[in-house]
Design a protein around this motif. Sequence first.
Motif, PDB file in Angstrom:
ATOM      1  N   CYS A 245      56.226 -25.464   9.324  1.00 14.09           N
ATOM      2  CA  CYS A 245      55.172 -24.905  10.185  1.00 14.09           C
ATOM      3  C   CYS A 245      54.415 -26.011  10.924  1.00 14.09           C
ATOM      4  N   MET A 246      54.130 -27.108  10.245  1.00 16.33           N
ATOM      5  CA  MET A 246      53.412 -28.210  10.894  1.00 16.33           C
ATOM      6  C   MET A 246      54.242 -28.796  12.035  1.00 16.33           C
ATOM      7  N   ILE A 247      55.557 -28.889  11.813  1.00 20.16           N
ATOM      8  CA  ILE A 247      56.455 -29.377  12.864  1.00 20.16           C
ATOM      9  C   ILE A 247      56.523 -28.378  14.009  1.00 20.16           C
ATOM     10  N   ALA A 248      56.655 -27.096  13.664  1.00 24.15           N
ATOM     11  CA  ALA A 248      56.759 -26.054  14.704  1.00 24.15           C
ATOM     12  C   ALA A 248      55.553 -26.074  15.631  1.00 24.15           C
ATOM     13  N   LEU A 249      54.386 -26.409  15.074  1.00 24.84           N
ATOM     14  CA  LEU A 249      53.147 -26.356  15.853  1.00 24.84           C
ATOM     15  C   LEU A 249      52.736 -27.729  16.382  1.00 24.84           C
ATOM     16  N   GLY A 250      53.590 -28.728  16.144  1.00 23.92           N
ATOM     17  CA  GLY A 250      53.307 -30.063  16.673  1.00 23.92           C
ATOM     18  C   GLY A 250      52.083 -30.707  16.053  1.00 23.92           C
ATOM     19  N   LYS A 251      51.790 -30.353  14.832  1.00 29.33           N
ATOM     20  CA  LYS A 251      50.592 -30.876  14.158  1.00 29.33           C
ATOM     21  C   LYS A 251      50.856 -32.228  13.484  1.00 29.33           C
ATOM     22  N   ILE A 252      52.120 -32.598  13.370  1.00 27.73           N
ATOM     23  CA  ILE A 252      52.444 -33.923  12.809  1.00 27.73           C
ATOM     24  C   ILE A 252      53.540 -34.541  13.681  1.00 27.73           C
ATOM     25  N   GLY A 253      53.666 -35.828  13.584  1.00 26.87           N
ATOM     26  CA  GLY A 253      54.732 -36.502  14.321  1.00 26.87           C
ATOM     27  C   GLY A 253      56.081 -36.243  13.683  1.00 26.87           C
ATOM     28  N   PHE A 254      57.073 -36.145  14.507  1.00 27.36           N
ATOM     29  CA  PHE A 254      58.441 -35.956  14.002  1.00 27.36           C
ATOM     30  C   PHE A 254      59.421 -36.424  15.064  1.00 27.36           C
ATOM     31  N   GLU A 255      60.651 -36.673  14.625  1.00 29.99           N
ATOM     32  CA  GLU A 255      61.734 -37.038  15.545  1.00 29.99           C
ATOM     33  C   GLU A 255      62.811 -35.960  15.463  1.00 29.99           C
ATOM     34  N   ASP A 256      63.454 -35.676  16.572  1.00 25.61           N
ATOM     35  CA  ASP A 256      64.565 -34.740  16.530  1.00 25.61           C
ATOM     36  C   ASP A 256      65.637 -35.162  17.529  1.00 25.61           C
ATOM     37  N   VAL A 257      66.791 -34.544  17.399  1.00 28.24           N
ATOM     38  CA  VAL A 257      67.919 -34.895  18.261  1.00 28.24           C
ATOM     39  C   VAL A 257      68.615 -33.608  18.690  1.00 28.24           C
ATOM     40  N   ALA A 258      68.944 -33.522  19.961  1.00 27.58           N
ATOM     41  CA  ALA A 258      69.684 -32.347  20.447  1.00 27.58           C
ATOM     42  C   ALA A 258      71.115 -32.440  19.934  1.00 27.58           C
ATOM     43  N   THR A 259      71.609 -31.321  19.430  1.00 24.40           N
ATOM     44  CA  THR A 259      72.957 -31.334  18.870  1.00 24.40           C
ATOM     45  C   THR A 259      73.522 -29.922  18.815  1.00 24.40           C
ATOM     46  N   THR A 260      74.716 -29.831  18.276  1.00 20.41           N
ATOM     47  CA  THR A 260      75.356 -28.534  18.067  1.00 20.41           C
ATOM     48  C   THR A 260      75.502 -28.302  16.568  1.00 20.41           C
ATOM     49  N   ILE A 261      74.952 -27.225  16.107  1.00 18.47           N
ATOM     50  CA  ILE A 261      74.998 -26.864  14.680  1.00 18.47           C
ATOM     51  C   ILE A 261      75.989 -25.712  14.501  1.00 18.47           C
ATOM     52  N   ALA A 262      76.792 -25.804  13.471  1.00 21.83           N
ATOM     53  CA  ALA A 262      77.648 -24.664  13.106  1.00 21.83           C
ATOM     54  C   ALA A 262      77.493 -24.425  11.608  1.00 21.83           C
ATOM     55  N   VAL A 263      77.607 -23.171  11.209  1.00 20.86           N
ATOM     56  CA  VAL A 263      77.432 -22.780   9.812  1.00 20.86           C
ATOM     57  C   VAL A 263      78.692 -22.049   9.346  1.00 20.86           C
ATOM     58  N   GLU A 264      79.183 -22.451   8.167  1.00 26.23           N
ATOM     59  CA  GLU A 264      80.360 -21.793   7.585  1.00 26.23           C
ATOM     60  C   GLU A 264      79.911 -20.537   6.851  1.00 26.23           C
ATOM     61  N   ALA A 265      80.587 -19.419   7.078  1.00 24.43           N
ATOM     62  CA  ALA A 265      80.136 -18.164   6.471  1.00 24.43           C
ATOM     63  C   ALA A 265      81.120 -17.602   5.443  1.00 24.43           C
ATOM     64  N   ASP A 266      82.414 -17.786   5.637  1.00 25.29           N
ATOM     65  CA  ASP A 266      83.381 -17.034   4.839  1.00 25.29           C
ATOM     66  C   ASP A 266      84.063 -17.829   3.730  1.00 25.29           C
ATOM     67  N   SER A 267      84.006 -19.123   3.772  1.00 23.70           N
ATOM     68  CA  SER A 267      84.672 -19.922   2.736  1.00 23.70           C
ATOM     69  C   SER A 267      83.937 -19.772   1.405  1.00 23.70           C
ATOM     70  N   PRO A 268      84.608 -19.385   0.329  1.00 18.49           N
ATOM     71  CA  PRO A 268      83.920 -19.227  -0.957  1.00 18.49           C
ATOM     72  C   PRO A 268      83.224 -20.508  -1.420  1.00 18.49           C
ATOM     73  N   LEU A 269      83.860 -21.636  -1.258  1.00 19.83           N
ATOM     74  CA  LEU A 269      83.247 -22.895  -1.728  1.00 19.83           C
ATOM     75  C   LEU A 269      82.240 -23.442  -0.724  1.00 19.83           C
ATOM     76  N   MET A 270      82.521 -23.247   0.598  1.00 21.41           N
ATOM     77  CA  MET A 270      81.694 -23.900   1.620  1.00 21.41           C
ATOM     78  C   MET A 270      80.691 -22.931   2.250  1.00 21.41           C
ATOM     79  N   ARG A 271      80.549 -21.724   1.638  1.00 19.65           N
ATOM     80  CA  ARG A 271      79.587 -20.731   2.165  1.00 19.65           C
ATOM     81  C   ARG A 271      78.224 -21.366   2.444  1.00 19.65           C
ATOM     82  N   GLY A 272      77.716 -21.152   3.669  1.00 15.46           N
ATOM     83  CA  GLY A 272      76.374 -21.632   4.005  1.00 15.46           C
ATOM     84  C   GLY A 272      76.295 -23.097   4.390  1.00 15.46           C
ATOM     85  N   THR A 273      77.424 -23.781   4.401  1.00 15.20           N
ATOM     86  CA  THR A 273      77.414 -25.191   4.792  1.00 15.20           C
ATOM     87  C   THR A 273      77.107 -25.322   6.277  1.00 15.20           C
TER      88      THR A 273
END
Length: 317
Positions: A245-273
């Motif tokens: 929440c503090m990051i979302a509202l810019g209340k503290i300093g933070f660094e971020d990087v633009a990127t592409t995120i992907a999430v695994e959904a169906d693999s039994p071992l890698m679920r949610g990776t």
Amino acid sequence: MTPVLIDCDPGIDDTLALIYLGALHHLGEIELVGVTTTAGNTTATQAAGNARWVLDQLGIDVPVVAGESGPRQVALTTTPETHGPTGLGYLEVPEAPGGDWEEVWREGVDKHADLRLIVTGPLTDLDAFRRSHPEHYARLRHVTVMGGAVNYRGNTTPTAEWNFWVDPHAAAQVFDNPPGARIRLCSLEVTEQFLVDPDRLLLLIDALGDSPVAARLEDILRFYFEFHHAQGEGYQAQIHDLLTCMIALGKIGFEDVATTIAVEADSPLMRGTSVADLRGHWHRPQNARLVTAADIGTAHGELDRAARALAGPGAVH
Ligand code: RIB
Ligand code: CA
């Protein structure tokens, strides 16, 4: 005043996030337009009851509505062993009924072009909104999510963080179909750095003064201290959602990087990776800004500032 809508699964660190947002609402720094709850740490209706209790302690009357009952494609898993039998550690309060949570979201989008949506639980509601209200979803331009163990060890499986593991399909769909702007992602590697231990809890309780919530925080946090200690992480608690929440509202300093995120959904071992394509191997559109560092010291001071706002003269009780 910055309009804020939070979708959360209180949950102990979500609870501190709600106290923080309540303080900023009381200070007039934000307008908390609503709270919706997703199933994760506990059920959605219990999370709504927990959120209602927190805001009632702060004397804040904003809509609190339970969201979807659980993931669409996997069975709901909750975590009483982490957050307590009903999500508030050793404290138990009644659950709250469900309702038209999507109306809270639609109204937030229609009334506030600069709406900050913060999601600190599984992405079940966010994905449901994407499917049921694509036009409103596309107008969400400031979405901040706590989730993922991105290119980092998980807290639920070797590679998955809890929010993304509970509903991996929702997380995968949201990042494959992002809203109106890149999602700011606060993942485990950063959020687990924000720690509250018994000494800091005493300082927080002192700062809250005679705010009714102060008297119950020990019962709530002690359960979380015990859980982290049992995990070998020390007698302290990682307050993921409050830092988010503090990051979302810019209340503290933070660094971020633009990127592409992907999430695994169906693999039994890698679920949610979750994986970030930091070098552009996939040649896919960037869908996120991954937070890579945050000013934790300032975050502790920010929590103290907020707590004192709830304790000061004229604070709402
Ligand atoms: O993995 C941490 C996240 O899962 C936090 O949001 C915590 O509340 C739990 O929901
Ligand atoms: Ca949470």
